[in-house]
Design a protein around this motif. Structure first.
Motif, PDB file in Angstrom:
ATOM      1  N   ASP A 109      42.959  26.690  43.520  1.00  0.00           N
ATOM      2  CA  ASP A 109      42.839  27.227  42.138  1.00  0.00           C
ATOM      3  C   ASP A 109      42.015  28.145  41.884  1.00  0.00           C
ATOM      4  N   PRO A 110      40.525  27.694  42.386  1.00  0.00           N
ATOM      5  CA  PRO A 110      39.428  28.599  42.188  1.00  0.00           C
ATOM      6  C   PRO A 110      39.675  30.188  42.781  1.00  0.00           C
ATOM      7  N   SER A 111      40.274  30.227  44.046  1.00  0.00           N
ATOM      8  CA  SER A 111      40.714  31.235  44.506  1.00  0.00           C
ATOM      9  C   SER A 111      41.439  32.085  43.664  1.00  0.00           C
ATOM     10  N   LEU A 112      42.378  31.572  42.945  1.00  0.00           N
ATOM     11  CA  LEU A 112      43.464  31.979  41.995  1.00  0.00           C
ATOM     12  C   LEU A 112      42.804  32.535  40.820  1.00  0.00           C
ATOM     13  N   VAL A 113      41.943  31.842  40.181  1.00  0.00           N
ATOM     14  CA  VAL A 113      41.186  31.872  38.908  1.00  0.00           C
ATOM     15  C   VAL A 113      40.250  33.207  39.192  1.00  0.00           C
ATOM     16  N   GLU A 114      39.763  33.287  40.330  1.00  0.00           N
ATOM     17  CA  GLU A 114      38.769  34.486  40.849  1.00  0.00           C
ATOM     18  C   GLU A 114      39.774  35.743  41.068  1.00  0.00           C
ATOM     19  N   TRP A 115      40.836  35.644  41.683  1.00  0.00           N
ATOM     20  CA  TRP A 115      41.890  36.766  41.892  1.00  0.00           C
ATOM     21  C   TRP A 115      42.192  37.271  40.249  1.00  0.00           C
ATOM     22  N   HIS A 116      42.557  36.467  39.490  1.00  0.00           N
ATOM     23  CA  HIS A 116      43.009  36.861  38.083  1.00  0.00           C
ATOM     24  C   HIS A 116      42.029  37.454  37.270  1.00  0.00           C
ATOM     25  N   ALA A 117      40.575  37.069  37.296  1.00  0.00           N
ATOM     26  CA  ALA A 117      39.536  37.542  36.646  1.00  0.00           C
ATOM     27  C   ALA A 117      39.539  39.157  37.095  1.00  0.00           C
ATOM     28  N   LYS A 118      39.576  39.222  38.490  1.00  0.00           N
ATOM     29  CA  LYS A 118      39.458  40.622  38.995  1.00  0.00           C
ATOM     30  C   LYS A 118      40.704  41.563  38.414  1.00  0.00           C
ATOM     31  N   ASP A 162      44.702  36.581  28.707  1.00  0.00           N
ATOM     32  CA  ASP A 162      45.727  36.086  29.521  1.00  0.00           C
ATOM     33  C   ASP A 162      45.041  34.897  30.579  1.00  0.00           C
ATOM     34  N   LYS A 163      45.957  33.894  30.577  1.00  0.00           N
ATOM     35  CA  LYS A 163      45.357  32.878  31.394  1.00  0.00           C
ATOM     36  C   LYS A 163      46.353  32.667  32.626  1.00  0.00           C
ATOM     37  N   GLY A 168      49.227  58.020  50.114  1.00  0.00           N
ATOM     38  CA  GLY A 168      49.023  58.380  48.701  1.00  0.00           C
ATOM     39  C   GLY A 168      49.196  57.151  47.754  1.00  0.00           C
ATOM     40  N   MET A 169      49.580  56.003  48.327  1.00  0.00           N
ATOM     41  CA  MET A 169      49.811  55.005  47.248  1.00  0.00           C
ATOM     42  C   MET A 169      48.864  53.786  47.815  1.00  0.00           C
ATOM     43  N   SER A 170      48.374  53.067  46.637  1.00  0.00           N
ATOM     44  CA  SER A 170      47.423  51.948  46.847  1.00  0.00           C
ATOM     45  C   SER A 170      47.986  50.884  46.030  1.00  0.00           C
ATOM     46  N   SER A 171      47.551  49.787  46.569  1.00  0.00           N
ATOM     47  CA  SER A 171      48.111  48.379  46.213  1.00  0.00           C
ATOM     48  C   SER A 171      47.679  48.267  44.363  1.00  0.00           C
ATOM     49  N   PRO A 172      48.650  47.784  43.836  1.00  0.00           N
ATOM     50  CA  PRO A 172      47.934  47.317  42.327  1.00  0.00           C
ATOM     51  C   PRO A 172      47.425  46.044  42.294  1.00  0.00           C
ATOM     52  N   PHE A 173      47.445  45.410  43.413  1.00  0.00           N
ATOM     53  CA  PHE A 173      46.768  44.124  43.404  1.00  0.00           C
ATOM     54  C   PHE A 173      45.311  44.117  44.041  1.00  0.00           C
ATOM     55  N   VAL A 174      44.474  43.274  43.623  1.00  0.00           N
ATOM     56  CA  VAL A 174      43.222  43.182  44.067  1.00  0.00           C
ATOM     57  C   VAL A 174      43.151  42.796  45.632  1.00  0.00           C
ATOM     58  N   ASP A 175      42.488  43.499  46.474  1.00  0.00           N
ATOM     59  CA  ASP A 175      42.399  43.364  47.948  1.00  0.00           C
ATOM     60  C   ASP A 175      44.307  43.274  48.450  1.00  0.00           C
ATOM     61  N   GLY A 176      45.005  43.959  47.755  1.00  0.00           N
ATOM     62  CA  GLY A 176      46.182  44.035  48.148  1.00  0.00           C
ATOM     63  C   GLY A 176      46.762  42.715  48.422  1.00  0.00           C
ATOM     64  N   LEU A 177      46.538  41.700  47.736  1.00  0.00           N
ATOM     65  CA  LEU A 177      47.087  40.522  47.810  1.00  0.00           C
ATOM     66  C   LEU A 177      47.816  39.771  46.407  1.00  0.00           C
ATOM     67  N   GLU A 178      49.031  39.310  46.636  1.00  0.00           N
ATOM     68  CA  GLU A 178      49.680  39.035  45.393  1.00  0.00           C
ATOM     69  C   GLU A 178      49.891  37.450  45.824  1.00  0.00           C
TER      70      GLU A 178
END
Length: 148
Positions: free
Chosen positions: A15-24, A37-38, A84-94
């Motif tokens: 859960d802490p990893s998800l909270v950190e990812w979400h904040a980013k 958003d939660k 020319g495309m980059s990930s919309p996700f932090v660190d390319g992870l979903e």
């Protein structure tokens, strides 16, 4: 890494990893992840193993789709493989839920199962103590090895 496998059954992202990812993500994509958003929507944590999920194909109430949560994992997106495309996700992870649906392992976006508005995405509708004998045994083994 694209398709979930037995190694993902009974294993969850912390859960802490998800909270950190979400904040980013709130910083990277504020139009999608607004300040209020939660990460888990109206829930306080991830859905546990055995959570039954329901959605409706094309929002048609006559076409229910059922799934059961078996775990969660990070999925590396493939946006970077296109010029020319980059990930919309932090660190390319979903974050994804590993689910059991139609007799096989598959996945859905974790955030889709934590929408605050009922009827949007996947709704949790209960819990199964026993999902499938094979996956239940794998999950117990992983929980014993990972302490969750």
């Amino acid at each position: 890494d694209e398709t979930p496998s037995d190694r993902n059954v009974g294993v969850f992202i912390s859960d802490p990893s998800l909270v950190e990812w979400h904040a980013k993500m709130k910083v990277k994509m504020p139009q999608v992840f607004p300040p209020d958003d939660k990460v888990f929507g109206n829930d306080t944590t991830q859905h546990p193993y055995g959570t039954k999920l329901l959605t409706h194909f094309d929002d048609d109430k006559n076409k229910p789709m059922h799934a059961i949560v078996l775990g969660s994992r990070w999925k590396k997106d493939d946006f970077g493989s296109f010029p020319g495309m980059s990930s919309p996700f932090v660190d390319g992870l979903e974050p994804m839920y590993t689910i059991f649906m139609h007799g096989e392992l598959t996945q859905i976006g974790l955030m889709d199962a934590h929408m605050e508005e009922e009827g949007i995405g996947w709704d949790a509708i209960g819990r199964e103590e026993a999902v499938n004998p094979r996956y239940d045994a794998i999950a117990r083994a992983h929980q014993n090895n990972h302490g969750r």
